[in-house]
Write an enzyme that holds these catalytic residues in place. Structure first.
Site, mmCIF file in Angstrom:
data_model
loop_
_atom_site.group_PDB
_atom_site.id
_atom_site.type_symbol
_atom_site.label_atom_id
_atom_site.label_comp_id
_atom_site.label_asym_id
_atom_site.label_seq_id
_atom_site.Cartn_x
_atom_site.Cartn_y
_atom_site.Cartn_z
ATOM 1 N N ARG A 91 -33.468 -47.409 1.294
ATOM 2 C CA ARG A 91 -33.961 -48.536 0.505
ATOM 3 C C ARG A 91 -34.916 -49.406 1.322
ATOM 4 O O ARG A 91 -35.913 -49.897 0.814
ATOM 5 C CB ARG A 91 -32.785 -49.364 -0.011
ATOM 6 C CG ARG A 91 -33.198 -50.446 -0.997
ATOM 7 C CD ARG A 91 -32.001 -50.945 -1.773
ATOM 8 N NE ARG A 91 -32.391 -51.799 -2.874
ATOM 9 C CZ ARG A 91 -31.598 -52.159 -3.864
ATOM 10 N NH1 ARG A 91 -30.339 -51.729 -3.879
ATOM 11 N NH2 ARG A 91 -32.025 -52.933 -4.830
ATOM 12 N N SER A 114 -13.987 -37.654 4.542
ATOM 13 C CA SER A 114 -13.185 -38.358 5.535
ATOM 14 C C SER A 114 -13.556 -37.913 6.938
ATOM 15 O O SER A 114 -13.982 -36.782 7.152
ATOM 16 C CB SER A 114 -11.690 -38.111 5.293
ATOM 17 O OG SER A 114 -10.914 -38.823 6.242
ATOM 18 N N LYS A 156 -9.481 -38.327 -2.420
ATOM 19 C CA LYS A 156 -9.858 -39.131 -1.249
ATOM 20 C C LYS A 156 -9.165 -40.491 -1.283
ATOM 21 O O LYS A 156 -8.750 -41.024 -0.242
ATOM 22 C CB LYS A 156 -11.379 -39.321 -1.210
ATOM 23 C CG LYS A 156 -11.887 -40.228 -0.067
ATOM 24 C CD LYS A 156 -11.395 -39.764 1.297
ATOM 25 C CE LYS A 156 -12.182 -40.368 2.443
ATOM 26 N NZ LYS A 156 -12.259 -41.818 2.451
ATOM 27 N N HIS A 209 -5.687 -39.882 -0.137
ATOM 28 C CA HIS A 209 -5.789 -39.653 1.312
ATOM 29 C C HIS A 209 -5.795 -40.988 2.043
ATOM 30 O O HIS A 209 -5.060 -41.195 3.014
ATOM 31 C CB HIS A 209 -7.065 -38.869 1.631
ATOM 32 C CG HIS A 209 -7.460 -38.894 3.077
ATOM 33 N ND1 HIS A 209 -8.044 -39.998 3.683
ATOM 34 C CD2 HIS A 209 -7.364 -37.951 4.050
ATOM 35 C CE1 HIS A 209 -8.287 -39.743 4.950
ATOM 36 N NE2 HIS A 209 -7.880 -38.502 5.198
ATOM 37 N N ASN A 210 -6.614 -41.920 1.567
ATOM 38 C CA ASN A 210 -6.700 -43.212 2.230
ATOM 39 C C ASN A 210 -5.410 -44.006 2.085
ATOM 40 O O ASN A 210 -5.029 -44.766 2.982
ATOM 41 C CB ASN A 210 -7.878 -44.008 1.674
ATOM 42 C CG ASN A 210 -9.210 -43.493 2.186
ATOM 43 O OD1 ASN A 210 -9.315 -42.364 2.642
ATOM 44 N ND2 ASN A 210 -10.239 -44.312 2.112
ATOM 45 N N GLU A 242 -3.170 -42.727 4.598
ATOM 46 C CA GLU A 242 -3.697 -43.264 5.862
ATOM 47 C C GLU A 242 -3.185 -44.690 6.101
ATOM 48 O O GLU A 242 -2.760 -45.034 7.211
ATOM 49 C CB GLU A 242 -5.217 -43.238 5.811
ATOM 50 C CG GLU A 242 -5.949 -43.805 7.007
ATOM 51 C CD GLU A 242 -7.453 -43.821 6.769
ATOM 52 O OE1 GLU A 242 -8.065 -44.891 6.942
ATOM 53 O OE2 GLU A 242 -8.006 -42.774 6.385
ATOM 54 N N ARG A 277 -0.895 -55.608 5.212
ATOM 55 C CA ARG A 277 -2.255 -56.024 5.608
ATOM 56 C C ARG A 277 -2.596 -57.385 4.999
ATOM 57 O O ARG A 277 -3.219 -58.222 5.655
ATOM 58 C CB ARG A 277 -3.286 -54.978 5.172
ATOM 59 C CG ARG A 277 -3.209 -53.697 5.946
ATOM 60 C CD ARG A 277 -4.493 -52.890 5.830
ATOM 61 N NE ARG A 277 -4.348 -51.560 6.388
ATOM 62 C CZ ARG A 277 -5.339 -50.707 6.565
ATOM 63 N NH1 ARG A 277 -6.571 -51.053 6.210
ATOM 64 N NH2 ARG A 277 -5.129 -49.515 7.076
ATOM 65 N N ARG A 337 18.229 -54.329 -21.266
ATOM 66 C CA ARG A 337 17.068 -54.277 -22.154
ATOM 67 C C ARG A 337 17.498 -54.181 -23.623
ATOM 68 O O ARG A 337 16.858 -54.738 -24.507
ATOM 69 C CB ARG A 337 16.175 -53.086 -21.789
ATOM 70 C CG ARG A 337 15.539 -53.199 -20.407
ATOM 71 C CD ARG A 337 14.686 -51.979 -20.077
ATOM 72 N NE ARG A 337 13.462 -51.967 -20.843
ATOM 73 C CZ ARG A 337 13.109 -51.021 -21.693
ATOM 74 N NH1 ARG A 337 13.932 -49.986 -21.913
ATOM 75 N NH2 ARG A 337 11.971 -51.079 -22.347
#
Length: 466
Positions: free
Chosen positions: A34, A130, A184, A187-188, A191, A289, A443
């Site tokens: 770009r 990855s 993916k 996968h993360n 990870e 995190r 319930r």
């Protein structure tokens, strides 16, 4: 100038590395960016590999420099930037051409784009990749989602640049539309869980056993020569041995304990819930995190509420076995999410093949994935990884240590959200008769939602108000 076999738009860290990987394999690559000023610098930095690189300053020239049918790979931020680029480039393409989004994209966006472009007889590939910069440069693990036509066109190229395990390329066509990007994403998510569990075990050694970083690094070095061998264990050992050149202190001691995240772990948790699944170990890692970013609050809370205590009585072997058990359980949860999504979207994901292409090039590559692939090839009972004989046997050996570690950590006030989530899920799945009958009764009392009776079909209500 000869036409190029593939074009790469986006010469940031990942795009540049991938272009050089392709060029090193003798593949002619058209490149553009770009900001045109980046192109000249990239060509200058490419050295002898520039012989296989075809720079273009305009999008029109870039497209014109590609072999037909064209393959254009975008390595740009996901979301709106990708939609804008599709809008700009589609008028320059012809039917049969392929657009690849190789970023970390939301698979819902990938499905939407694939459907829209198919109406114009264009192919859209969502390719999860990855391995970070080094993977892109020297061999990534690649998860491809798209049409069979696209895979036939891309396969010869991608197989040449992929990471290799036992001389087999770590790339596969996993299904149509968003399959590659979804795999993916999971996968993360795995990870995230793996990184959190490693950090929790480090914390127990550092703050519970009082060991200095270099000693913990020696432990991780030893683990990397055994069943726990993995890329993340390897780099953690390197981190623990590193010294800050400015202060002479261990590098870890000058890094603020506040972890960032870009969203893929959160996406995994969201999709797991949408699919009626739980990825509790990944959710714990995402939550940890988020809590880590509240450092000021945590410091005030430690003054007010008190912190964890030293003096844990745990062996290195117990910590290793606990980590192994928790990692197996996190992988099992991730593959359950993949199974649920495969059914929901009719992708027919090959779980064994996914485990195989994760064995090299990617961030979660590990010795464990050999066992995961073997388990899925054999067809575990009920399709559950934890019920595969070899996996169940290893869990039987390692879960007692996970209980020991979680119990000791809880008793001394050490936070181990991912380790404890793994153990709670394991124990829940072992209960053939649980406690959800109480919830169903509740319930039915407040909402007349009904319940099933053991051994009987149909819906029933209780005599709560008789």
């Amino acid at each position: 100038m000869t036409t190029a076999q593939i074009g790469i738009y986006g010469l940031g860290t990942m795009g540049s590395a991938l272009a050089l990987n392709l060029a090193e394999q003798g593949i002619d690559v058209a490149v553009t960016n770009r900001e045109p000023e980046r192109i000249a610098q990239f060509m200058e930095d490419s050295g002898d590999l520039s012989a296989h690189l075809r720079p273009h300053e305009t999008l029109a020239d870039f497209v014109a420099g590609l072999q037909v049918p064209r393959v254009v790979l975008f390595m740009i931020p996901s979301g709106q930037p990708m939609d804008e680029m599709i809008e700009w480039i589609v008028p320059l393409l012809d039917r049969g051409d392929t657009i690849i989004d190789a970023g970390n994209a939301d698979f819902h966006d990938t499905r939407r784009r694939a459907a829209a472009l198919a109406e114009q007889e264009l192919h859209f590939v969502g390719m999860g990749m990855s391995g970070g910069e080094q993977g892109a440069r020297h061999g990534p693990s690649m998860m491809v989602g798209g049409s069979d036509h696209s895979w036939r066109q891309l396969s010869p190229i991608l197989r040449r640049i992929a990471a290799r395990f036992n001389d087999q390329p770590c790339v596969a066509h996993l299904g149509r539309d968003g399959a590659g990007h979804f795999v993916k994403t999971v996968h993360n998510g795995i990870e995230y869980a793996d990184m959190q569990m490693i950090s929790e075990v480090y914390g127990l050694m550092r703050n519970g056993l009082g060991r200095p970083p270099h000693e913990i690094g020696d432990v991780f070095d030893g683990w990397n020569d055994g069943p726990l061998a993995s890329y993340l264990i390897e780099i953690t050992a390197r981190i623990l041995h590193s010294i800050d050149p400015e202060t002479g202190h261990p590098m870890l001691d000058v890094i603020k304990d506040s972890a960032g995240q870009k969203g893929t772990g959160r996406w995994t948790v969201i999709e797991a819930l949408r699919l009626g699944q739980s990825a509790s170990t990944i959710e714990a890692a995402v939550g940890a995190r988020s809590w880590s970013s509240e450092k000021d609050t945590r410091q005030i809370a430690e003054e007010t509420l008190g912190g964890a205590r030293l003096g844990l009585d745990l062996s290195v072997q117990s910590l290793a076995d606990a980590l192994m058990a928790a990692r197996i359980l996190a992988h099992a949860q991730g593959f359950r999410v993949l199974t649920a999504a495969s059914r929901e979207h009719d992708w027919q994901l090959d779980l064994a093949r996914i485990a195989e292409i994760w064995r090299a090039g990617c961030i979660i590559r590990s010795a464990l994935l050999d066992d995961v692939a073997a388990a899925f090839h054999a067809g575990p009972r009920a399709g559950e990884l934890i019920l595969a004989p070899a996996v169940a046997e290893r869990l039987a050996l390692c879960v007692p240590a996970l209980r020991e570690v979680v119990s000791a950590a809880v008793h001394s006030g050490h936070a181990v959200p991912a380790l404890s989530a793994a153990l709670a899920w394991y124990d829940t799945m072992r209960q053939g008769y649980g406690t959800a009958n109480v919830i169903q009764a509740q319930r039915d009392v407040f909402g007349r939602h009904g319940f099933e009776r053991l051994g009987q079909g149909g819906e029933f209500h209780g005599p709560w108000w008789d």
